[in-house]
Scaffold this motif. Sequence first.
Motif, PDB file in Angstrom:
ATOM      1  N   ALA A 105       0.808  -1.218   0.000  1.00  0.00           N
ATOM      2  CA  ALA A 105       0.000   0.000   0.000  1.00  0.00           C
ATOM      3  C   ALA A 105       0.843   1.270   0.000  1.00  0.00           C
ATOM      4  CB  ALA A 105      -0.936   0.008   1.205  1.00  0.00           C
ATOM      5  N   PHE A 106       1.960   1.249   0.725  1.00  0.00           N
ATOM      6  CA  PHE A 106       2.792   2.442   0.855  1.00  0.00           C
ATOM      7  C   PHE A 106       3.821   2.560  -0.260  1.00  0.00           C
ATOM      8  CE2 PHE A 106       0.979   2.635   5.021  1.00  0.00           C
ATOM      9  CZ  PHE A 106       1.197   3.917   5.504  1.00  0.00           C
ATOM     10  N   GLY A 107       4.263   1.438  -0.794  1.00  0.00           N
ATOM     11  CA  GLY A 107       5.400   1.464  -1.704  1.00  0.00           C
ATOM     12  C   GLY A 107       6.686   1.302  -0.914  1.00  0.00           C
ATOM     13  N   TYR A 108       7.765   0.966  -1.606  1.00  0.00           N
ATOM     14  CA  TYR A 108       9.005   0.596  -0.923  1.00  0.00           C
ATOM     15  C   TYR A 108       9.585   1.684  -0.012  1.00  0.00           C
ATOM     16  CZ  TYR A 108       9.006  -3.350  -4.209  1.00  0.00           C
ATOM     17  OH  TYR A 108       8.676  -4.462  -4.921  1.00  0.00           O
ATOM     18  N   PRO A 109       9.942   2.871  -0.517  1.00  0.00           N
ATOM     19  CA  PRO A 109      10.582   3.862   0.362  1.00  0.00           C
ATOM     20  C   PRO A 109       9.663   4.328   1.486  1.00  0.00           C
ATOM     21  CG  PRO A 109      10.841   4.463  -1.963  1.00  0.00           C
ATOM     22  CD  PRO A 109       9.818   3.379  -1.906  1.00  0.00           C
ATOM     23  N   LEU A 216      -2.126   9.851   5.367  1.00  0.00           N
ATOM     24  CA  LEU A 216      -1.635   9.629   4.004  1.00  0.00           C
ATOM     25  C   LEU A 216      -2.635   8.878   3.126  1.00  0.00           C
ATOM     26  CD1 LEU A 216       2.075   8.615   4.745  1.00  0.00           C
ATOM     27  CD2 LEU A 216       1.186  10.868   4.120  1.00  0.00           C
ATOM     28  N   ARG A 217      -3.860   8.709   3.611  1.00  0.00           N
ATOM     29  CA  ARG A 217      -4.801   7.835   2.925  1.00  0.00           C
ATOM     30  C   ARG A 217      -5.040   8.218   1.457  1.00  0.00           C
ATOM     31  NH1 ARG A 217      -7.468  10.849   6.662  1.00  0.00           N
ATOM     32  NH2 ARG A 217      -9.277  12.086   6.065  1.00  0.00           N
ATOM     33  N   SER A 218      -4.962   9.506   1.139  1.00  0.00           N
ATOM     34  CA  SER A 218      -5.204   9.914  -0.244  1.00  0.00           C
ATOM     35  C   SER A 218      -3.999   9.681  -1.144  1.00  0.00           C
ATOM     36  CB  SER A 218      -5.577  11.400  -0.285  1.00  0.00           C
ATOM     37  OG  SER A 218      -4.508  12.209   0.166  1.00  0.00           O
ATOM     38  N   LYS A 219      -2.847   9.388  -0.553  1.00  0.00           N
ATOM     39  CA  LYS A 219      -1.624   9.198  -1.332  1.00  0.00           C
ATOM     40  C   LYS A 219      -1.192   7.740  -1.417  1.00  0.00           C
ATOM     41  CE  LYS A 219       0.103  13.758   0.064  1.00  0.00           C
ATOM     42  NZ  LYS A 219      -0.230  14.410  -1.215  1.00  0.00           N
ATOM     43  N   LEU A 220      -1.858   6.869  -0.702  1.00  0.00           N
ATOM     44  CA  LEU A 220      -1.477   5.463  -0.681  1.00  0.00           C
ATOM     45  C   LEU A 220      -1.822   4.791  -2.003  1.00  0.00           C
ATOM     46  CD1 LEU A 220      -2.584   4.397   2.912  1.00  0.00           C
ATOM     47  CD2 LEU A 220      -0.315   5.103   2.141  1.00  0.00           C
ATOM     48  N   LEU A 221      -1.071   3.759  -2.349  1.00  0.00           N
ATOM     49  CA  LEU A 221      -1.334   2.999  -3.559  1.00  0.00           C
ATOM     50  C   LEU A 221      -2.609   2.178  -3.420  1.00  0.00           C
ATOM     51  CD1 LEU A 221       2.326   1.791  -4.255  1.00  0.00           C
ATOM     52  CD2 LEU A 221       1.149   3.802  -5.168  1.00  0.00           C
ATOM     53  N   ILE A 222      -2.922   1.810  -2.176  1.00  0.00           N
ATOM     54  CA  ILE A 222      -4.187   1.105  -1.866  1.00  0.00           C
ATOM     55  C   ILE A 222      -4.899   1.944  -0.820  1.00  0.00           C
ATOM     56  CG2 ILE A 222      -5.183  -0.960  -0.811  1.00  0.00           C
ATOM     57  CD1 ILE A 222      -2.783  -2.521  -1.952  1.00  0.00           C
ATOM     58  N   ARG A 223      -6.153   2.295  -1.067  1.00  0.00           N
ATOM     59  CA  ARG A 223      -6.879   3.220  -0.201  1.00  0.00           C
ATOM     60  C   ARG A 223      -7.422   2.521   1.038  1.00  0.00           C
ATOM     61  NH1 ARG A 223      -7.842   7.918  -3.144  1.00  0.00           N
ATOM     62  NH2 ARG A 223      -6.140   8.069  -4.646  1.00  0.00           N
ATOM     63  N   VAL A 224      -7.655   3.295   2.071  1.00  0.00           N
ATOM     64  CA  VAL A 224      -8.207   2.792   3.325  1.00  0.00           C
ATOM     65  C   VAL A 224      -9.514   2.078   3.073  1.00  0.00           C
ATOM     66  CG1 VAL A 224      -9.147   3.442   5.571  1.00  0.00           C
ATOM     67  CG2 VAL A 224      -7.070   4.570   4.707  1.00  0.00           C
ATOM     68  N   GLY A 225      -9.608   0.827   3.567  1.00  0.00           N
ATOM     69  CA  GLY A 225     -10.828   0.054   3.469  1.00  0.00           C
ATOM     70  C   GLY A 225     -11.036  -0.667   2.150  1.00  0.00           C
ATOM     71  N   ASP A 226     -10.085  -0.562   1.220  1.00  0.00           N
ATOM     72  CA  ASP A 226     -10.232  -1.244  -0.077  1.00  0.00           C
ATOM     73  C   ASP A 226     -10.211  -2.766   0.116  1.00  0.00           C
ATOM     74  OD1 ASP A 226     -10.392   1.082  -1.359  1.00  0.00           O
ATOM     75  OD2 ASP A 226      -8.514   0.943  -2.478  1.00  0.00           O
TER      76      ASP A 226
END
Length: 226
Positions: A105-109, A216-226
């Motif tokens: 969801a966050f990505g590596y870095p 950071l929910r709007s910037k995550l690769l997977i959104r909250v609750g998906d």
Amino acid sequence: MFVPLHDDTPLRIIRFQYVTVAILIANLVIFLITGAFTSDQLLATVAFGYGIVPSELTGHISSVGFEPIPEPATVFTYMFLHAGWWHLGTNMLFLWVFADNIEDAFGYPAFAIFYILCGVAGGLAHVAMSPLSTSPLIGASGAVAGVLGAYGLLYPKARIWIVLFLRLPIRIGVLWVIGGWLLLQIVSVIIDEGAEVAWWAHIGGFAAGVVITLLLRSKLLIRVGD
């Protein structure tokens, strides 16, 4: 008492959890290099040198022993140290089961930074609640707790295989698992003051994981609750 075995949430963005594996390897290698598990004396030396000693960090005392690095740096080093094989194994098992999807969801870095921030938050929460303590804090559980907090927000419908009471394997909803874990931490804070387990580090890390994920929910690769 339970230990997680496996979740049913596949990776959706990344191909492999490289950061999670790197953290696992780093913890294992440091554990073996320090040799802290070989004797209580060596464990104490490592823990006082690289673990968080609240009374030192808050400036109430200058030093309680071996001090190879400045005390503020221990908010980073403490989370890569463990007192024994069980301590290491349980933390790394929780990390292995839950962290890959948070890395997804966050990505590596961003996940690497997230993990460190949760660990720092857990350590500081412990210090805030025990500012005069001269006992060292070590372990990855504060950082891992942050991963649990994020997982509960991002994958509330996931199901997890756990071993309950170290005997009974069951498959259960993740919110029951994480909710039960969190309840245990809160109850333990109330009834188990002065224990060797740093319950506030767990709670602080968990809270940090929830807050960071929500911010950071709007910037995550997977959104909250998906």
